[in-house]
Write an enzyme that holds these catalytic residues in place. Structure first.
Site, PDB file in Angstrom:
ATOM      1  N   ARG A  37       0.819  -1.221   0.000  1.00  0.00           N
ATOM      2  CA  ARG A  37       0.000   0.000   0.000  1.00  0.00           C
ATOM      3  C   ARG A  37       0.852   1.271   0.000  1.00  0.00           C
ATOM      4  O   ARG A  37       0.446   2.286  -0.559  1.00  0.00           O
ATOM      5  CB  ARG A  37      -0.941  -0.011   1.212  1.00  0.00           C
ATOM      6  CG  ARG A  37      -1.961   1.145   1.228  1.00  0.00           C
ATOM      7  CD  ARG A  37      -2.939   0.979   2.380  1.00  0.00           C
ATOM      8  NE  ARG A  37      -4.029   1.966   2.336  1.00  0.00           N
ATOM      9  CZ  ARG A  37      -4.188   2.951   3.202  1.00  0.00           C
ATOM     10  NH1 ARG A  37      -3.314   3.120   4.194  1.00  0.00           N
ATOM     11  NH2 ARG A  37      -5.213   3.782   3.091  1.00  0.00           N
ATOM     12  N   ILE A  63      -7.155   7.855  -0.871  1.00  0.00           N
ATOM     13  CA  ILE A  63      -7.033   6.403  -0.888  1.00  0.00           C
ATOM     14  C   ILE A  63      -7.867   5.906   0.297  1.00  0.00           C
ATOM     15  O   ILE A  63      -7.716   6.382   1.418  1.00  0.00           O
ATOM     16  CB  ILE A  63      -5.559   5.947  -0.787  1.00  0.00           C
ATOM     17  CG1 ILE A  63      -5.445   4.416  -0.856  1.00  0.00           C
ATOM     18  CG2 ILE A  63      -4.873   6.497   0.441  1.00  0.00           C
ATOM     19  CD1 ILE A  63      -3.987   3.926  -0.951  1.00  0.00           C
ATOM     20  N   SER A  64      -8.797   5.005   0.031  1.00  0.00           N
ATOM     21  CA  SER A  64      -9.701   4.532   1.078  1.00  0.00           C
ATOM     22  C   SER A  64      -8.930   3.850   2.196  1.00  0.00           C
ATOM     23  O   SER A  64      -7.848   3.286   1.978  1.00  0.00           O
ATOM     24  CB  SER A  64     -10.715   3.540   0.498  1.00  0.00           C
ATOM     25  OG  SER A  64     -11.600   4.177  -0.388  1.00  0.00           O
ATOM     26  N   GLN A  65      -9.510   3.887   3.394  1.00  0.00           N
ATOM     27  CA  GLN A  65      -8.859   3.169   4.492  1.00  0.00           C
ATOM     28  C   GLN A  65      -8.890   1.673   4.186  1.00  0.00           C
ATOM     29  O   GLN A  65      -9.809   1.174   3.507  1.00  0.00           O
ATOM     30  CB  GLN A  65      -9.522   3.475   5.826  1.00  0.00           C
ATOM     31  CG  GLN A  65     -10.857   2.802   6.056  1.00  0.00           C
ATOM     32  CD  GLN A  65     -11.408   3.132   7.439  1.00  0.00           C
ATOM     33  OE1 GLN A  65     -12.139   4.091   7.590  1.00  0.00           O
ATOM     34  NE2 GLN A  65     -11.058   2.329   8.417  1.00  0.00           N
TER      35      GLN A  65
END
Length: 214
Positions: A37, A63-65
């Site tokens: 990530r 950026i999504s969790q």
């Protein structure tokens, strides 16, 4: 673009957090344990990449969790070679997770800055979605339809009819629906005309923007 033993150790810790939060799909967990990530974030956020948080990625997007990525991916029930349409390429992290799970991914991004940047990054990291497209997510990709699953990674004020139409019978559409706060919604297409709907609680996404190319 380095991926070190330290990064792997941090990913292992993140996987434990996701399991504690109820993520139990082994293929989702294995993919997220593998995908680095930190390489999808600006370098200034690298030290925080494996916290369960969202971060800005430019163009007003995030950026999504990791929990959100895992939750949506789990709802998709991905099988190898599934043909999946992703609305909102963003950083490319969700794309990479789906590719790692063996899906054939078709992904659309409406922010030209992110489209150019993420297309290059995915290629450099050898995640190979079938299509990375610049366009209006509300319209989907009718020329490549139908899809086994569709995932929307932005908050939609309503469920676009075009996306519903591009879903195979038996296919799954995962979409956060709402204005300020979204309800994670799953539609399963049970026939040409019928969809079964389930809701899975509140999430927060950046808005899904319309009419980019008109």
């Amino acid at each position: 673009m380095r991926d070190t033993a330290k990064h792997q150790g941090l990913r292992n810790q993140l996987i434990s957090v996701l399991q504690q939060k109820g993520i139990n799909d082994k293929r989702v967990l294995q993919a997220m344990q593998s995908v680095p990530r930190h390489l999808f974030l600006e370098s200034g956020f690298e030290d925080f990449a494996y916290q369960d948080k969202a971060f800005p990625i430019g163009a007003g997007q995030t950026i999504s969790q990791p929990y959100t990525v895992a939750f949506q991916s789990q709802l998709l029930q991905v099988k190898p070679d599934d043909k999946i349409l992703e609305i909102g390429t963003g950083s490319g992290y969700q794309t990479a997770v789906l590719c790692k799970m063996g899906a054939k991914v078709f992904t659309i991004e409406r922010q030209i800055e992110l489209y150019k940047k993420t297309s290059k990054l995915l290629a450099a990291l050898r995640y190979n979605p079938r299509v990375v497209s610049f366009g209006d997510g509300y319209k989907g990709l009718p020329t490549d339809a139908p899809f086994d699953s569709i995932i929307v990674t932005a908050g939609a004020p309503y469920i676009p009819q075009a996306l519903m139409a591009q879903l195979k019978i038996g296919g799954r559409l995962v979409i956060p629906v709402g204005e300020d706060t979204q309800i994670m919604t799953l539609l399963v297409r049970s026939s040409e005309t019928h969809f079964e709907q389930q809701e899975f609680g509140d999430f927060r996404f950046v808005p899904m923007l319309e009419d980019k190319n008109r």
